[in-house]
Design a protein around this motif. Structure first.
Motif, PDB file in Angstrom:
ATOM      1  N   LEU A   1      32.981  53.731 -35.208  1.00 51.84           N
ATOM      2  CA  LEU A   1      33.867  52.588 -35.440  1.00 51.84           C
ATOM      3  C   LEU A   1      33.383  51.312 -34.769  1.00 51.84           C
ATOM      4  CD1 LEU A   1      37.373  54.293 -35.242  1.00 51.84           C
ATOM      5  CD2 LEU A   1      35.940  53.883 -37.238  1.00 51.84           C
ATOM      6  N   GLY A   2      32.170  51.351 -34.205  1.00 53.11           N
ATOM      7  CA  GLY A   2      31.574  50.127 -33.697  1.00 53.11           C
ATOM      8  C   GLY A   2      31.528  50.021 -32.187  1.00 53.11           C
ATOM      9  N   ILE A   3      30.692  49.082 -31.708  1.00 53.91           N
ATOM     10  CA  ILE A   3      30.522  48.804 -30.285  1.00 53.91           C
ATOM     11  C   ILE A   3      30.736  47.310 -30.076  1.00 53.91           C
ATOM     12  CG2 ILE A   3      28.931  48.813 -28.318  1.00 53.91           C
ATOM     13  CD1 ILE A   3      27.484  51.173 -29.628  1.00 53.91           C
ATOM     14  N   ILE A   4      31.667  46.959 -29.212  1.00 55.53           N
ATOM     15  CA  ILE A   4      31.929  45.555 -28.879  1.00 55.53           C
ATOM     16  C   ILE A   4      31.707  45.383 -27.385  1.00 55.53           C
ATOM     17  CG2 ILE A   4      33.626  43.697 -28.816  1.00 55.53           C
ATOM     18  CD1 ILE A   4      35.071  45.084 -31.131  1.00 55.53           C
ATOM     19  N   VAL A   5      30.765  44.513 -27.026  1.00 55.34           N
ATOM     20  CA  VAL A   5      30.518  44.155 -25.631  1.00 55.34           C
ATOM     21  C   VAL A   5      30.548  42.636 -25.574  1.00 55.34           C
ATOM     22  CG1 VAL A   5      28.952  44.324 -23.671  1.00 55.34           C
ATOM     23  CG2 VAL A   5      29.104  46.225 -25.292  1.00 55.34           C
ATOM     24  N   GLU A   6      31.620  42.070 -25.004  1.00 56.03           N
ATOM     25  CA  GLU A   6      31.751  40.621 -25.009  1.00 56.03           C
ATOM     26  C   GLU A   6      32.596  40.136 -23.838  1.00 56.03           C
ATOM     27  OE1 GLU A   6      33.516  39.881 -28.826  1.00 56.03           O
ATOM     28  OE2 GLU A   6      35.570  40.165 -28.079  1.00 56.03           O
ATOM     29  N   GLU A   7      32.444  38.843 -23.518  1.00 55.54           N
ATOM     30  CA  GLU A   7      33.194  38.176 -22.455  1.00 55.54           C
ATOM     31  C   GLU A   7      32.954  38.822 -21.090  1.00 55.54           C
ATOM     32  OE1 GLU A   7      37.284  37.146 -23.381  1.00 55.54           O
ATOM     33  OE2 GLU A   7      36.887  37.540 -25.509  1.00 55.54           O
TER      34      GLU A   7
ATOM     35  N   ILE B   1      35.022  44.673 -22.572  1.00 53.17           N
ATOM     36  CA  ILE B   1      35.437  43.291 -22.815  1.00 53.17           C
ATOM     37  C   ILE B   1      36.049  42.682 -21.550  1.00 53.17           C
ATOM     38  CG2 ILE B   1      36.970  41.810 -24.185  1.00 53.17           C
ATOM     39  CD1 ILE B   1      36.939  43.954 -26.355  1.00 53.17           C
ATOM     40  N   ASN B   2      35.670  41.444 -21.277  1.00 53.21           N
ATOM     41  CA  ASN B   2      36.327  40.624 -20.263  1.00 53.21           C
ATOM     42  C   ASN B   2      36.319  41.270 -18.887  1.00 53.21           C
ATOM     43  OD1 ASN B   2      37.699  38.440 -19.170  1.00 53.21           O
ATOM     44  ND2 ASN B   2      39.723  39.259 -19.702  1.00 53.21           N
ATOM     45  N   ASN B   3      35.118  41.615 -18.446  1.00 57.60           N
ATOM     46  CA  ASN B   3      34.896  42.072 -17.081  1.00 57.60           C
ATOM     47  C   ASN B   3      33.967  41.043 -16.440  1.00 57.60           C
ATOM     48  OD1 ASN B   3      36.161  44.938 -17.324  1.00 57.60           O
ATOM     49  ND2 ASN B   3      34.746  44.818 -19.057  1.00 57.60           N
ATOM     50  N   PRO B   4      34.522  39.977 -15.873  1.00 59.00           N
ATOM     51  CA  PRO B   4      33.730  38.790 -15.541  1.00 59.00           C
ATOM     52  C   PRO B   4      32.680  38.976 -14.449  1.00 59.00           C
ATOM     53  CG  PRO B   4      35.974  38.598 -14.717  1.00 59.00           C
ATOM     54  CD  PRO B   4      35.954  39.781 -15.618  1.00 59.00           C
ATOM     55  N   ALA B   5      32.772  40.046 -13.648  1.00 57.76           N
ATOM     56  CA  ALA B   5      31.797  40.270 -12.578  1.00 57.76           C
ATOM     57  C   ALA B   5      30.753  41.326 -12.951  1.00 57.76           C
ATOM     58  CB  ALA B   5      32.514  40.680 -11.291  1.00 57.76           C
ATOM     59  N   LEU B   6      30.825  41.868 -14.152  1.00 53.93           N
ATOM     60  CA  LEU B   6      29.957  42.979 -14.541  1.00 53.93           C
ATOM     61  C   LEU B   6      28.501  42.531 -14.669  1.00 53.93           C
ATOM     62  CD1 LEU B   6      29.951  45.987 -15.368  1.00 53.93           C
ATOM     63  CD2 LEU B   6      30.196  45.229 -17.751  1.00 53.93           C
ATOM     64  N   THR B   7      27.635  43.140 -13.836  1.00 56.60           N
ATOM     65  CA  THR B   7      26.207  42.836 -13.883  1.00 56.60           C
ATOM     66  C   THR B   7      25.362  44.042 -14.264  1.00 56.60           C
ATOM     67  OG1 THR B   7      25.958  43.312 -11.512  1.00 56.60           O
ATOM     68  CG2 THR B   7      26.413  41.021 -12.140  1.00 56.60           C
ATOM     69  N   GLN B   8      25.895  45.271 -14.042  1.00 54.52           N
ATOM     70  CA  GLN B   8      25.145  46.483 -14.331  1.00 54.52           C
ATOM     71  C   GLN B   8      25.928  47.353 -15.314  1.00 54.52           C
ATOM     72  OE1 GLN B   8      23.553  48.452 -10.723  1.00 54.52           O
ATOM     73  NE2 GLN B   8      24.347  46.689  -9.593  1.00 54.52           N
ATOM     74  N   LEU B   9      25.325  47.551 -16.486  1.00 57.32           N
ATOM     75  CA  LEU B   9      25.959  48.362 -17.519  1.00 57.32           C
ATOM     76  C   LEU B   9      24.915  49.302 -18.114  1.00 57.32           C
ATOM     77  CD1 LEU B   9      28.213  49.135 -19.493  1.00 57.32           C
ATOM     78  CD2 LEU B   9      27.542  47.181 -20.917  1.00 57.32           C
ATOM     79  N   ASP B  10      25.150  50.600 -17.970  1.00 57.84           N
ATOM     80  CA  ASP B  10      24.227  51.584 -18.525  1.00 57.84           C
ATOM     81  C   ASP B  10      24.974  52.508 -19.483  1.00 57.84           C
ATOM     82  OD1 ASP B  10      22.333  53.436 -19.180  1.00 57.84           O
ATOM     83  OD2 ASP B  10      21.771  53.940 -17.129  1.00 57.84           O
ATOM     84  N   ILE B  11      24.805  52.247 -20.762  1.00 57.09           N
ATOM     85  CA  ILE B  11      25.280  53.156 -21.811  1.00 57.09           C
ATOM     86  C   ILE B  11      24.094  53.440 -22.740  1.00 57.09           C
ATOM     87  CG2 ILE B  11      27.713  52.510 -21.691  1.00 57.09           C
ATOM     88  CD1 ILE B  11      27.262  50.660 -24.097  1.00 57.09           C
TER      89      ILE B  11
END
Length: 276
Positions: free
Chosen positions: A256-262, A238-248
């Motif tokens: 309990l869920g996955i939240i990827v936002e902001e 959450i709230n990593n404003p420069a994040l362009t590369q995410l590999d999960i």
């Protein structure tokens, strides 16, 4: 006793230093640090480990420790000292069978190049160090706190393979953190409010016991966890404003869920393997 031949349990000369103790003799095995000279060498052998808790505030105390020891069976504390500028004198330290606490110290660097194992919690927090170097540390059987190092520009934990408790990386100044060999985190992974951190890659991580929180890292561009498949609880990125590369992409379950936002510039996310 006088005899033509030495009776059983006796020697033929005067080299036995305690006739009353059968285990004490020139061929005996000395037990280090018990105050008894079991092998009649003239001194009690000293152990390579210090038994008990230790607190260091001066280089002189560290030098005295390193003259005799390389391990601590107890907790080791370097807390609130203004007389230590670095920990270079503690390069002898190889293992701590207890907690390691380095907090609130005016150090220019925190470097323990030969430390390979800590049985308890490691708390490295609130120092003025510009570098954190633990290149030989392979296992922490407790929680690892790397927090509040605003002046640090580098951190090396490249040999670390296991953290049995929580791994918390918060409010640091370094741009990268080397955790290339980390395979497992027993409880929580927290990466929060590291304003300069640009990359956080753990290519060999496969499991996290409880949950993941990656939040508020203003400069974070790359978060690569390509082998991470299981987590016991939740995932929050959450709230990593420069994040362009995410590999999960390998994750299969997050009960309990996955939240990827902001994450404002993130354009893609692969969760195709998630089943629960």
């Amino acid at each position: 006793q006088a005899a033509c031949a030495a009776p059983s349990g006796m020697v033929s000369d005067n080299s036995d230093c305690d006739d009353a103790a059968q285990a004490t003799n020139p061929g005996g095995t000395d037990l280090p640090g018990d105050g008894i000279d079991q092998d009649c060498s003239g001194t009690d052998e000293q152990p390579s480990f210090y038994l008990g808790d230790l607190t260091f505030t001066t280089n002189a105390a560290i030098n005295a420790f390193c003259n005799s020891y390389s391990a601590v069976y107890g907790s080791l504390n370097v807390v609130g000292s203004t007389t230590l500028s670095d920990l270079s004198a503690l390069s002898c330290l190889q293992s701590v069978y207890g907690a390691l606490d380095i907090r609130g110290v005016e150090l220019t660097s925190v470097s323990l190049p030969n430390l390979n194992f800590v049985q308890g919690t490691v708390d490295i927090a609130s120092t003025s160090a510009t570098s954190l170097d633990f290149p030989a540390l392979t296992s922490v059987e407790g929680t690892l706190y790397i927090e509040d190092h605003s002046q640090a520009t580098s951190a090396d934990f490249s040999a670390l393979t296991n953290v049995s408790g929580t791994l918390s990386v918060r409010q640091n100044g370094f741009e990268t953190l080397s955790l290339a060999n980390l395979a497992g985190v027993g409880r929580q992974l927290t990466v929060r409010d590291n304003t300069a951190l640009t990359t956080f890659d753990m290519p060999n991580l496969t499991s996290i016991g409880r949950g993941v929180q990656v939040e508020g890292n203003d400069s974070l561009q790359s978060l690569q966890l390509p082998g991470w498949a299981t987590v016991g609880g939740y995932v929050e990125i959450i709230n990593n404003p420069a994040l362009t590369q995410l590999d999960i992409s390998a994750i299969t379950s997050a009960p309990l869920g996955i939240i990827v936002e902001e994450n404002d510039v993130l354009t893609g996310l692969d969760l195709s393997q998630v089943t629960t």
